[in-house]
Design an enzyme around this catalytic site. Structure first.
Site, PDB file in Angstrom:
ATOM      1  N   GLY B 181     -14.304 -67.591 -28.829  1.00 16.72           N
ATOM      2  CA  GLY B 181     -14.920 -68.610 -29.678  1.00 16.72           C
ATOM      3  C   GLY B 181     -16.411 -68.367 -29.827  1.00 16.72           C
ATOM      4  O   GLY B 181     -17.142 -68.384 -28.846  1.00 16.72           O
ATOM      5  N   ALA B 182     -16.842 -68.112 -31.059  1.00 21.39           N
ATOM      6  CA  ALA B 182     -18.271 -67.916 -31.321  1.00 21.39           C
ATOM      7  C   ALA B 182     -18.838 -69.121 -32.057  1.00 21.39           C
ATOM      8  O   ALA B 182     -19.525 -69.007 -33.064  1.00 21.39           O
ATOM      9  CB  ALA B 182     -18.508 -66.628 -32.107  1.00 21.39           C
ATOM     10  N   GLU B 204     -13.883 -64.118 -32.242  1.00 21.28           N
ATOM     11  CA  GLU B 204     -13.929 -65.296 -33.116  1.00 21.28           C
ATOM     12  C   GLU B 204     -12.874 -65.169 -34.219  1.00 21.28           C
ATOM     13  O   GLU B 204     -12.722 -64.130 -34.836  1.00 21.28           O
ATOM     14  CB  GLU B 204     -15.349 -65.421 -33.697  1.00 21.28           C
ATOM     15  CG  GLU B 204     -15.512 -66.387 -34.851  1.00 21.28           C
ATOM     16  CD  GLU B 204     -15.151 -67.828 -34.509  1.00 21.28           C
ATOM     17  OE1 GLU B 204     -15.601 -68.334 -33.458  1.00 21.28           O
ATOM     18  OE2 GLU B 204     -14.407 -68.450 -35.287  1.00 21.28           O
ATOM     19  N   VAL B 238      -7.145 -64.309 -30.002  1.00 22.66           N
ATOM     20  CA  VAL B 238      -6.633 -63.819 -28.727  1.00 22.66           C
ATOM     21  C   VAL B 238      -5.162 -64.207 -28.671  1.00 22.66           C
ATOM     22  O   VAL B 238      -4.807 -65.362 -28.877  1.00 22.66           O
ATOM     23  CB  VAL B 238      -7.389 -64.451 -27.544  1.00 22.66           C
ATOM     24  CG1 VAL B 238      -6.707 -64.094 -26.236  1.00 22.66           C
ATOM     25  CG2 VAL B 238      -8.834 -63.985 -27.539  1.00 22.66           C
ATOM     26  N   GLY B 268     -13.572 -75.421 -28.181  1.00 16.20           N
ATOM     27  CA  GLY B 268     -13.636 -76.806 -28.612  1.00 16.20           C
ATOM     28  C   GLY B 268     -13.392 -77.775 -27.483  1.00 16.20           C
ATOM     29  O   GLY B 268     -13.138 -77.360 -26.346  1.00 16.20           O
ATOM     30  N   ARG B 269     -13.479 -79.058 -27.814  1.00 18.35           N
ATOM     31  CA  ARG B 269     -13.363 -80.077 -26.779  1.00 18.35           C
ATOM     32  C   ARG B 269     -12.352 -81.135 -27.184  1.00 18.35           C
ATOM     33  O   ARG B 269     -12.103 -81.366 -28.359  1.00 18.35           O
ATOM     34  CB  ARG B 269     -14.732 -80.695 -26.493  1.00 18.35           C
ATOM     35  CG  ARG B 269     -15.701 -79.643 -25.947  1.00 18.35           C
ATOM     36  CD  ARG B 269     -17.059 -80.200 -25.634  1.00 18.35           C
ATOM     37  NE  ARG B 269     -17.075 -81.177 -24.559  1.00 18.35           N
ATOM     38  CZ  ARG B 269     -17.116 -80.877 -23.261  1.00 18.35           C
ATOM     39  NH1 ARG B 269     -17.122 -79.618 -22.861  1.00 18.35           N
ATOM     40  NH2 ARG B 269     -17.151 -81.830 -22.343  1.00 18.35           N
ATOM     41  N   ASP B 309     -18.636 -88.511 -28.117  1.00 20.74           N
ATOM     42  CA  ASP B 309     -17.606 -87.487 -28.275  1.00 20.74           C
ATOM     43  C   ASP B 309     -16.218 -88.113 -28.405  1.00 20.74           C
ATOM     44  O   ASP B 309     -15.345 -87.547 -29.058  1.00 20.74           O
ATOM     45  CB  ASP B 309     -17.612 -86.525 -27.067  1.00 20.74           C
ATOM     46  CG  ASP B 309     -18.721 -85.479 -27.167  1.00 20.74           C
ATOM     47  OD1 ASP B 309     -19.578 -85.587 -28.068  1.00 20.74           O
ATOM     48  OD2 ASP B 309     -18.726 -84.549 -26.326  1.00 20.74           O
ATOM     49  N   HIS B 443     -53.497 -74.556 -38.998  1.00 17.09           N
ATOM     50  CA  HIS B 443     -53.444 -73.106 -38.834  1.00 17.09           C
ATOM     51  C   HIS B 443     -54.026 -72.722 -37.481  1.00 17.09           C
ATOM     52  O   HIS B 443     -55.029 -73.290 -37.087  1.00 17.09           O
ATOM     53  CB  HIS B 443     -54.247 -72.432 -39.935  1.00 17.09           C
ATOM     54  CG  HIS B 443     -54.282 -70.938 -39.813  1.00 17.09           C
ATOM     55  ND1 HIS B 443     -53.174 -70.157 -40.087  1.00 17.09           N
ATOM     56  CD2 HIS B 443     -55.268 -70.104 -39.419  1.00 17.09           C
ATOM     57  CE1 HIS B 443     -53.489 -68.883 -39.876  1.00 17.09           C
ATOM     58  NE2 HIS B 443     -54.754 -68.818 -39.462  1.00 17.09           N
TER      59      HIS B 443
HETATM   60  C1  LIG Z   1     -22.159 -76.419 -22.326  1.00 15.98           C
HETATM   61  C2  LIG Z   1     -22.500 -77.539 -23.266  1.00 15.98           C
HETATM   62  C3  LIG Z   1     -23.744 -77.554 -23.888  1.00 15.98           C
HETATM   63  C4  LIG Z   1     -24.090 -78.580 -24.737  1.00 15.98           C
HETATM   64  N1  LIG Z   1     -25.316 -78.541 -25.330  1.00 15.98           N
HETATM   65  C5  LIG Z   1     -25.677 -79.547 -26.167  1.00 15.98           C
HETATM   66  C6  LIG Z   1     -26.971 -79.569 -26.752  1.00 15.98           C
HETATM   67  O1  LIG Z   1     -27.783 -78.670 -26.549  1.00 15.98           O
HETATM   68  N2  LIG Z   1     -27.286 -80.600 -27.560  1.00 15.98           N
HETATM   69  C7  LIG Z   1     -26.408 -81.600 -27.821  1.00 15.98           C
HETATM   70  O2  LIG Z   1     -26.745 -82.520 -28.550  1.00 15.98           O
HETATM   71  N3  LIG Z   1     -25.176 -81.620 -27.285  1.00 15.98           N
HETATM   72  C8  LIG Z   1     -24.795 -80.614 -26.455  1.00 15.98           C
HETATM   73  N4  LIG Z   1     -23.549 -80.645 -25.888  1.00 15.98           N
HETATM   74  C9  LIG Z   1     -22.629 -81.766 -26.241  1.00 15.98           C
HETATM   75  C10 LIG Z   1     -22.976 -83.035 -25.453  1.00 15.98           C
HETATM   76  O3  LIG Z   1     -22.921 -82.740 -24.078  1.00 15.98           O
HETATM   77  C11 LIG Z   1     -22.001 -84.144 -25.799  1.00 15.98           C
HETATM   78  O4  LIG Z   1     -21.977 -84.338 -27.185  1.00 15.98           O
HETATM   79  C12 LIG Z   1     -22.412 -85.454 -25.143  1.00 15.98           C
HETATM   80  O5  LIG Z   1     -22.428 -85.335 -23.742  1.00 15.98           O
HETATM   81  C13 LIG Z   1     -21.459 -86.586 -25.542  1.00 15.98           C
HETATM   82  O6  LIG Z   1     -21.855 -87.763 -24.907  1.00 15.98           O
HETATM   83  P1  LIG Z   1     -20.823 -88.930 -24.544  1.00 15.98           P
HETATM   84  O7  LIG Z   1     -21.641 -89.992 -23.909  1.00 15.98           O
HETATM   85  O8  LIG Z   1     -20.037 -89.272 -25.722  1.00 15.98           O
HETATM   86  O9  LIG Z   1     -19.790 -88.288 -23.521  1.00 15.98           O
HETATM   87  P2  LIG Z   1     -19.989 -87.534 -22.133  1.00 15.98           P
HETATM   88  O10 LIG Z   1     -21.338 -86.989 -21.988  1.00 15.98           O
HETATM   89  O11 LIG Z   1     -18.836 -86.623 -22.009  1.00 15.98           O
HETATM   90  O12 LIG Z   1     -19.888 -88.686 -21.069  1.00 15.98           O
HETATM   91  C14 LIG Z   1     -18.706 -89.362 -20.832  1.00 15.98           C
HETATM   92  C15 LIG Z   1     -18.753 -89.933 -19.440  1.00 15.98           C
HETATM   93  O13 LIG Z   1     -17.668 -90.817 -19.290  1.00 15.98           O
HETATM   94  C16 LIG Z   1     -17.122 -90.661 -17.997  1.00 15.98           C
HETATM   95  N5  LIG Z   1     -15.748 -91.160 -18.063  1.00 15.98           N
HETATM   96  C17 LIG Z   1     -14.728 -90.664 -18.828  1.00 15.98           C
HETATM   97  N6  LIG Z   1     -13.632 -91.412 -18.669  1.00 15.98           N
HETATM   98  C18 LIG Z   1     -13.953 -92.402 -17.784  1.00 15.98           C
HETATM   99  C19 LIG Z   1     -13.251 -93.499 -17.232  1.00 15.98           C
HETATM  100  N7  LIG Z   1     -11.988 -93.737 -17.553  1.00 15.98           N
HETATM  101  N8  LIG Z   1     -13.905 -94.311 -16.377  1.00 15.98           N
HETATM  102  C20 LIG Z   1     -15.193 -94.064 -16.027  1.00 15.98           C
HETATM  103  N9  LIG Z   1     -15.909 -93.058 -16.523  1.00 15.98           N
HETATM  104  C21 LIG Z   1     -15.292 -92.243 -17.397  1.00 15.98           C
HETATM  105  C22 LIG Z   1     -17.258 -89.197 -17.711  1.00 15.98           C
HETATM  106  O14 LIG Z   1     -17.253 -88.967 -16.317  1.00 15.98           O
HETATM  107  C23 LIG Z   1     -18.601 -88.893 -18.354  1.00 15.98           C
HETATM  108  O15 LIG Z   1     -19.662 -89.039 -17.418  1.00 15.98           O
HETATM  109  C24 LIG Z   1     -23.174 -79.630 -25.000  1.00 15.98           C
HETATM  110  C25 LIG Z   1     -21.934 -79.644 -24.380  1.00 15.98           C
HETATM  111  C26 LIG Z   1     -21.593 -78.619 -23.522  1.00 15.98           C
HETATM  112  C27 LIG Z   1     -20.256 -78.642 -22.871  1.00 15.98           C
END
Ligand SMILES: Cc1cc2nc3c(=O)[nH]c(=O)nc-3n(C[C@H](O)[C@H](O)[C@H](O)COP(=O)(O)OP(=O)(O)OC[C@H]3O[C@@H](n4cnc5c(N)ncnc54)[C@H](O)[C@@H]3O)c2cc1C
Lengths: 128, 484
Positions: B181-182, B204, B238, B268-269, B309, B443
Site C-alpha cells: 500500500g502506497a 501498490e 499481493v 487502510g483502517r 475515524d 523576503h
Molecule cells: C501511523 C499513523 C500516522 C498518522 N498520521 C497522521 C497525521 O500525520 N495527521 C493526521 O491528521 N492523522 C494521522 N493519522 C490518523 C489519525 O491518527 C486518526 O485520524 C485519528 O487518531 C482519529 O481520531 P479519533 O479520535 O477518531 O480516533 P482514535 O485516535 O483512534 O481514538 C479512539 C480511541 O477510542 C478508544 N476506544 C475505542 N473503543 C473504545 C471503547 N469501546 N471504550 C473505550 N475506549 C475505546 C481507543 O482506545 C482510542 O484511544 C495517522 C494514523 C496512523 C495510524
C-alpha cells in the site's frame, strides 16, 4: 568546444553513432545553462522510444528540464554511474556524462541532425 | 436551558478528548471513557510518534550533507534506534500528561475501561479487572476511532508481518522491508525506513503512489522515491505472503516473488464500531462499518453523536477534533444547529520532503468539469530554499478560470505542511488568486513560493522565465520550466 563527429539536436542533445547504436547525452551548452546537475530521471532499459519523445529529465539546482531523443529505437543501456555522480553531466558532457544508449530502428534519422558546424551556427543564431 | 446536561464520550483520541473539553467549556458535566491511553491512535500510535521518528531521519540526512554546508562532521552520523524510540516515547508521554492536566482543569471525569451503550442514555464501562460501572447520561458522543485492516492472506505475527503499530516500534531494524500500500501511511513509512538504511520495496494496486492526491504531487513523490532507491511496484496486488524460515516471501499478481525480512501491511483502517451496543441503541452503521451521522454529527439515534475515524469520512486527527467540537456544541445546546463543513481541510503528508494540500486536486477539478487555471512555482527558483539546501518540489495553485477563486493548493517541499495554511485561510475567506499574488510576502521566506505560484496563474511570476507557447500540459510534473 563542439566536438566533431557527433550529431546535434535542436533541443541540445548530442548522439554518437556506433553502427546501429546511438549514444545520447546533452551538450556542453545545455549543461552550462542548467547549472549543477543533481539528479537524472532515466528511462527503463528495454523500452521503445520514438524520435522527438521525452525520455527523461535532468534536475539541476536551478531547474528541471526534459531530455528528448532525436532518434527512434530501444533503450539498450542507461548510464548507471550518473545515479551516484550526476555531476558527470557537467564535468564531461560528451564523455562519462553520456545518458542512454539506443538501438536505432531507423539510422537514417540521424542524418537529419546537425553536425558540429551547423550546431555552432545554431547556438550563435539563438544567442543573437 | 435546564440544568447542565450530562455527556458521556466514548474514546479519548483527538476526536473524543477534544469533544469532552469543548462540552465542559460549554457547561456540560462530562465523563470520558477510554480503555487505553488518552490521545488515542494519533498520539500513541499515529501522528505524533511517526513524525517524531521522521524528524530523526531529517536530522541525520542533514548531518550527512554537513560537508556541503561547510560543516565538518568528525565521524559518519549513525542511528541509535533505542535512543530514538526513547525520545519518541518521551514526547508521547509529555503530551499524554498534558491532556490529563487539561481534562482535570475542565473537570472532565476520565473513566478507565471499555465502554458500550446500554440504550441511548447509558454507558456501561468494564475495566481491565472486570469491574463494571454504569454511567447515566443525557447525550453520548461516540469517538472510538479505527484500527489497521488485517486481511487473512497476510500471516500477521507482530514481528515479520506487521501493521503500523509495530512499525513505530522497530527495536531491531530489518535489512529489507516490503510495504503493501502506497497511500499516505505507507509512503510515510517508506521514506522513514529507507532513510534509516532499510531497503524498501512498495507495492501498490493503483498506478501511482498517493493515488488520491494531485497527480503532479504523486509524480514528484515517485521521483523522490527513485532518487532514494525505494523500489515501487505499481498496478499490482499481493496475492500471497508466506513466512519461510527467516524471510517473508511475497507473490505479486504479475507473477514476481520478492523475499524480504519484514512486511508492513498498510492498506487502510477499519472503524471500531463492533460490540458497542450500537445497533441496539438505534445507531445505524454503513457498509464499511462506519457510523452514519448527519452534518450535525448526530447518529440515527437522537442524542447520540459520533465523530472521527469511527464515522469514516476524512480519517485525519484534525478532522476528528473539528467534528468533536461540532458534536459537543450540538450535544450541549441541543437545539442550536452547528454543522460540519468539509470544504477546506488542509492536510500534511510527512514524506521526505513533505506535502501540504488543501482543496481540489487537479483530477477532481477536471472530473467536476470545472474550467481551471494552474500556476506553479518550483522551490528550485527560490532563494530561501537554496539557503536551506531544500530545493526539491513546488507550489501548485489551481483556480477557477472565470472567478479567479482558489480551488486548491498542493505543495511538495520544505515545510509544505506549515505553508499550506496560508492557502487554507485564503480559501476560507473566498480569496481570489490576486489576493495572494498582491499580498506582500516577506523576503527571503518559503511562502514567497506561494506568491509566485499565485502570480504564475496568469503567467506573471517575476522569478520565472517567460512562458513559451501554451502553458504546460495538465498532469505533467511541472517542477520548473526554465532552462535551455
Ligand atoms: C501511523 C499513523 C500516522 C498518522 N498520521 C497522521 C497525521 O500525520 N495527521 C493526521 O491528521 N492523522 C494521522 N493519522 C490518523 C489519525 O491518527 C486518526 O485520524 C485519528 O487518531 C482519529 O481520531 P479519533 O479520535 O477518531 O480516533 P482514535 O485516535 O483512534 O481514538 C479512539 C480511541 O477510542 C478508544 N476506544 C475505542 N473503543 C473504545 C471503547 N469501546 N471504550 C473505550 N475506549 C475505546 C481507543 O482506545 C482510542 O484511544 C495517522 C494514523 C496512523 C495510524
Amino acid at each position: 568546444m563542439i566536438p566533431e563527429g557527433l550529431r546535434y539536436h535542436t533541443e541540445h542533445e548530442w548522439i554518437r553513432q556506433e553502427n546501429q547504436t546511438a549514444v545520447l547525452g546533452i551538450t556542453h551548452f545545455a549543461q552550462d545553462a542548467l547549472g549543477d546537475v543533481v539528479y537524472l530521471e532515466l528511462p527503463k532499459v528495454g523500452v521503445e522510444v520514438r524520435s522527438g519523445q521525452e525520455i527523461g529529465e535532468v534536475e539541476s539546482t536551478k531547474t528541471t528540464s526534459p531530455v528528448y531523443t532525436p532518434v527512434s529505437g530501444k533503450i539498450m543501456a542507461v548510464n548507471e554511474e550518473l545515479k551516484e555522480k550526476p555531476e558527470l553531466v557537467n564535468q564531461d558532457p560528451y564523455g562519462r556524462g553520456w545518458i542512454v544508449k539506443i538501438q536505432m530502428s531507423d539510422p537514417s534519422e540521424a542524418k537529419h541532425l546537425m553536425d558540429a558546424r551547423q550546431y555552432g551556427a545554431y547556438l550563435k543564431e539563438k544567442a543573437d | 436551558m435546564g440544568p447542565s446536561p450530562r455527556i458521556a464520550v466514548i474514546g479519548a483520541g483527538p476526536g473524543g478528548y477534544v469533544a469532552a473539553i469543548r462540552a465542559a467549556q460549554l457547561g456540560a458535566r462530562v465523563s470520558l471513557v477510554e480503555e487505553q491511553e488518552v490521545g488515542g491512535t494519533c498520539l500513541n500510535k499515529g501522528c505524533i510518534p511517526s513524525k517524531a521518528l521522521i524528524f530523526n531521519a531529517e536530522v541525520v540526512e542533514l548531518l550527512k550533507r554537513a560537508e556541503e554546508f561547510g560543516v565538518r562532521v568528525i565521524s559518519e552520523p549513525t542511528y541509535d534506534v533505542t535512543r530514538m524510540l526513547e525520545r519518541k516515547q518521551r514526547i508521547v508521554q509529555t503530551q499524554v500528561r498534558g491532556i490529563h492536566a487539561l481534562l482535570k482543569s475542565w473537570g472532565v471525569a476520565l473513566i478507565k475501561g471499555r465502554g458500550r451503550l446500554i440504550g441511548p442514555r447509558a454507558v456501561e464501562v468494564a475495566d481491565a479487572g472486570g469491574t463494571v460501572q454504569r454511567v447515566e447520561t443525557d447525550r453520548v458522543i461516540l469517538a472510538t476511532g479505527s484500527k489497521p485492516i488485517k486481511p487473512p492472506i497476510f500471516p500477521f505475527d507482530g514481528d515479520r508481518v506487521i501493521t503500523s503499530e509495530e512499525a513505530l516500534e522497530p527495536r531491531v531494524l530489518p535489512k529489507s522491508l516490503l510495504i503493501v500500500g502506497a497511500g499516505v501511511e505507507g509512503c510515510e513509512f517508506g521514506f522513514l525506513y529507507q532513510a534509516l538504511g532499510v531497503s524498501v520495496t512498495m507495492v501498490e494496486m493503483k498506478n501511482r503512489p498517493l493515488a488520491t492526491e494531485d497527480e503532479e504531487i504523486s509524480s514528484l513523490v515517485q521521483r523522490e522515491m527513485n532518487k532514494r532507491g525505494i523500489k515501487l511496484h505499481l498496478a499490482v496486488r499481493v496475492e500471497k505472503a508466506a513466512i519461510e524460515s527467516t524471510q517473508v516471501v511475497v507473490t505479486l499478481s504479475d507473477g514476481q516473488t520478492i523475499a524480504v525480512d519484514r512486511i508492513l501491511v498498510s492498506i487502510g483502517r477499519r472503524m471500531n464500531t463492533e460490540g458497542l451496543g450500537l445497533e441496539e441503541a438505534g445507531v445505524v452503521l454503513g457498509k464499511r462499518g462506519e457510523i452514519l451521522v448527519d452534518d450535525r454529527m448526530e447518529t440515527r439515534a437522537p442524542g447520540v453523536y459520533a465523530i472521527g475515524d469511527a464515522v469514516g469520512r476524512i480519517m485525519l486527527a484534525h478532522v476528528a477534533s473539528a467534528e468533536g467540537k461540532i458534536a459537543a456544541a450540538n450535544a450541549v445546546a441541543g437545539d442550536r444547529g452547528h454543522s460540519m463543513n468539509y470544504a477546506i481541510v488542509p492536510a500534511g503528508i510527512f514524506t521526505l520532503p513533505e506535502i501540504g494540500t488543501v482543496g481540489l486536486k487537479e483530477w477532481e477539478a477536471v472530473e467536476q468539469g470545472l474550467k481551471i487555471r494552474i500556476g506553479r512555482y518550483p522551490f528550485r527558483a527560490l532563494g530561501r530554499a537554496h539557503t536551506m539546501d531544500e530545493i526539491v518540489g513546488m507550489v501548485k495553485v489551481i483556480t477557477e478560470q472565470e472567478s479567479d477563486r482558489i480551488l486548491g493548493v498542493h505543495i511538495l517541499g520544505p515545510h509544505a505542511s506549515d505553508m499550506i495554511h496560508e492557502a487554507a485561510i485564503a480559501m476560507r475567506l473566498g480569496a481570489k488568486v490576486s489576493d495572494i499574488a498582491e499580498m506582500i510576502h516577506a523576503h527571503p521566506t518559503l511562502p514567497e513560493a506561494m506568491m509566485e505560484a499565485a502570480e504564475d496563474v496568469h503567467g506573471s511570476a517575476i522569478h520565472l522565465t517567460r512562458r513559451k507557447g501554451p502553458p504546460p500540459p495538465a498532469g505533467r510534473a511541472g517542477d520548473g520550466r526554465q532552462g535551455p
